[in-house]
Design a protein around this motif. Structure first.
Motif: not given
Length: 606
Positions: A176-205
């Protein structure tokens, strides 16, 4: 986010590790107070620390900091701890000292320093941390990133932390805390983070889940987005234990068999109530499909059934599943505090008092508009605004709501004024912009130096970056012209929906060019089939009064989804009065449509 630690607890724990450093506190002055005795102990410990070897010195300073923390002297404790270099300590002390230093820094709202102190532990190759110690470090790092508003860094620490926990109950809290943190991130930044290629399996999901739902804010498309994500991330921890707020997406819609519509059939609210009723009936008629159950509507006169006990009796007798109404604010306030009604209530007005669970409030709130104007102005870079509203109760409410929200964002209202009769507009606008003072200064100077020619250039006050305007169409046209005449033509003007009559009038509305305002989809977007059908029977659908038909339509359409919308923050459904969502207090919030006058015609803008 709250973490289960306190400085006082840390100080107590460290005392069980650091031994051989107790100092006698026996005083030769029995008259010393407890605080004075503690101060003597601190001074004694620090004196010994100055002459002791590194490890023993660290022990003395840690004990002194412990005493200072117990006295709530956090700044002094942090200063003492900052003098300890953990690299010089034995491995058994490094973790405890570094943790205590970081906790003290966080208490002083110094997250960057806390992270530096914790990072020192990562560089120590001979330090083997226990799982419990790793958990404590991740908690501290997450809190530091939270203070810095680095939402993804905070989420990453929490994701790592969740993998170290054993119980589903503890993991659910973290999810629940993870989700609340991610909800504060803009969609454009989420998109950039997804394409970064540096995330772990859990982070990418987690990132892809947040991104999919940020793109799909409508209730039906969010359900599909969640299902699509689940297929791709079948083994992800969030699949087994999804954030609790997403549980509402899987909740079934509310299928009422009988709905009581509680509206006044006589009195001053009878006319608006009739328009709302027609909207409800149109939505009811249009929702009926072969083979699909449809609720029965029971219309009740709120002028006669005007107490909760009367209403509860009829609800039980008629086996009503839900109530839409009442409309009168006093009646809504009464029902909000009453416990006789056990079925859900969708009130068509708002109460200023807390409402019981199961009661929702929906109306055409002007305060909603003020809030959205504040956010729009702030997003556009406005930091200092002036407010111009009618000298009326609704004008004052809008002014107050704007100022409260704009101030909470960090902005400032530099001037606020109420206008009256149209005959006084010229004088009022001159005072509002202080051009009258400019003229008066010239007159005063001219009296003193009347023998010399003086060049004079009239000007307005320069401490405002935008004007917030609330006015009906005719007043708005006059005011906008006078604002331009008084040298405010370069200032952006943000207006409430009141400036738009509901119908395009390009000749008269030339005077509103460049005014940015918000309104309902009912008035600004191409007419829906529902509006077309009602317009065939009524000639006032484009007026401000016509929005009441839209309110009735939306009240009926939203009723099956009340629980789902309130369970999932940010989820919306498209309505005639705006994009509709519900907060934790059961208040239906309308996200309105933005437009700007160009050549006398409103043009929808993003």
């Amino acid at each position: 986010m709250k973490f289960q630690w306190r400085l006082s607890l840390s100080a107590i724990l460290i005392s069980t590790i650091i031994s051989g450093c107790s100092v006698s506190t026996t005083s030769t002055k029995p008259t010393l107070t407890a605080a004075e005795q503690d101060q003597q102990r601190v001074e004694s410990l620090l004196k010994k620390a100055n002459s002791a070897k590194p490890i023993k010195s660290a022990q003395y300073r840690a004990d002194a900091a412990k005493i200072l923390l117990s006295l709530d002297r956090k700044q002094e404790a942090a200063a003492v701890l900052s003098q300890i270099d953990v690299a010089l300590l034995a491995p058994s002390l490094r973790f405890d000292i570094a943790k205590l230093q970081a906790e003290a820094s966080l208490e002083q709202n110094q997250p960057e320093q806390a992270l530096q102190q914790l990072d020192r532990l990562n560089g120590l190759s001979d330090l083997k941390l226990l799982t419990e110690q790793e958990i404590q470090i991740l908690e501290l790092r997450a809190q530091a990133f939270q203070l810095q508003q680095q939402h993804f860094s905070e989420a990453k620490e929490l994701i790592r932390l969740s993998q170290l926990l054993d119980t589903d109950e503890a993991k659910q809290i973290l999810h629940d805390q993870i989700w609340n943190s991610l909800l504060k991130i803009e969609a454009t930044q989420l998109s950039e983070l997804i394409r970064s290629g540096t995330n772990s399996y859990h982070e990418q999901g987690w990132l892809e889940l947040a991104y999919e739902l940020s793109l799909n804010t409508q209730l039906d498309t969010q359900n599909q987005a969640l299902n699509n994500w689940a297929v791709l991330w079948e083994s992800h921890p969030a699949q087994k234990l999804p954030p609790q707020s997403l549980g509402g997406l899987n909740a079934q819609t509310f299928l009422a068999q009988k709905i009581a519509v509680l509206l006044p059939l006589e009195g001053k609210l009878a006319k608006p109530a009739n328009a709302i009723k027609e909207g409800i009936m149109m939505a009811h008629l249009r929702s009926q499909q072969p083979g699909k159950p449809s609720p029965e509507l029971l219309f009740l006169d709120s002028e006669k059934i005007n107490t909760p006990i009367q209403l509860a009796s009829i609800i039980n007798e008629q086996q009503v599943d839900m109530i839409i109404g009442p409309l009168a604010k006093d009646y809504v306030t009464t029902l909000a505090a009453d416990q006789h009604i056990q079925v859900p209530v969708l009130a068509l007005n708002y109460t200023d008092s807390p409402a019981r669970e199961g009661m929702y409030q929906f109306g055409l709130s002007a305060e909603d508009e003020a809030t959205q104007i504040a956010e729009r102005a702030w997003k556009d870079g406005i930091r200092r605004a002036a407010v111009l509203t009618p000298n009326s109760g609704w004008g004052e409410k809008i002014s107050k709501a704007f100022e409260e929200h704009f101030t909470s964002l960090g902005g400032m209202v530099v001037h606020s004024s109420n206008f009256g009769d149209i005959s006084e507009f010229s004088e009022h606008v001159s005072q509002f912009l202080s051009t009258d003072k400019s003229k008066q200064r010239y007159k005063n100077v001219r009296k003193v130096v009347y023998t010399h020619k003086i060049e004079f250039e009239e000007h307005r006050r320069h401490d405002m970056e935008a004007i917030i305007l609330t006015a009906l169409p005719n007043d708005a046209r006059q005011l906008n012209t006078m604002l331009a005449y008084n040298f405010a033509g370069d200032l952006p003007i943000y207006a409430t929906s009141h400036v738009f009559s509901g119908s395009n009038n390009p000749i008269q509305d030339q005077d509103l060019n460049n005014v940015t305002f918000l309104g309902t989809p009912w008035n600004l977007k191409p007419p829906s089939q529902d509006k077309v059908l009602i317009s065939q029977q009524r000639n006032d659908t484009n007026s401000r009064f016509g929005r009441l038909y839209a309110l009735g339509l939306d009240a009926y359409r939203i009723h099956p989804y009340l629980k789902q919308l309130s369970a999932v923050p940010g989820t919306q459904i498209n309505g005639e009065t705006g994009q509709l969502s519900i907060n934790n207090n059961g208040l239906v919030f309308r996200t309105l449509t933005w437009a700007k006058y160009k050549d006398g015609i409103p043009q929808i803008i993003e």
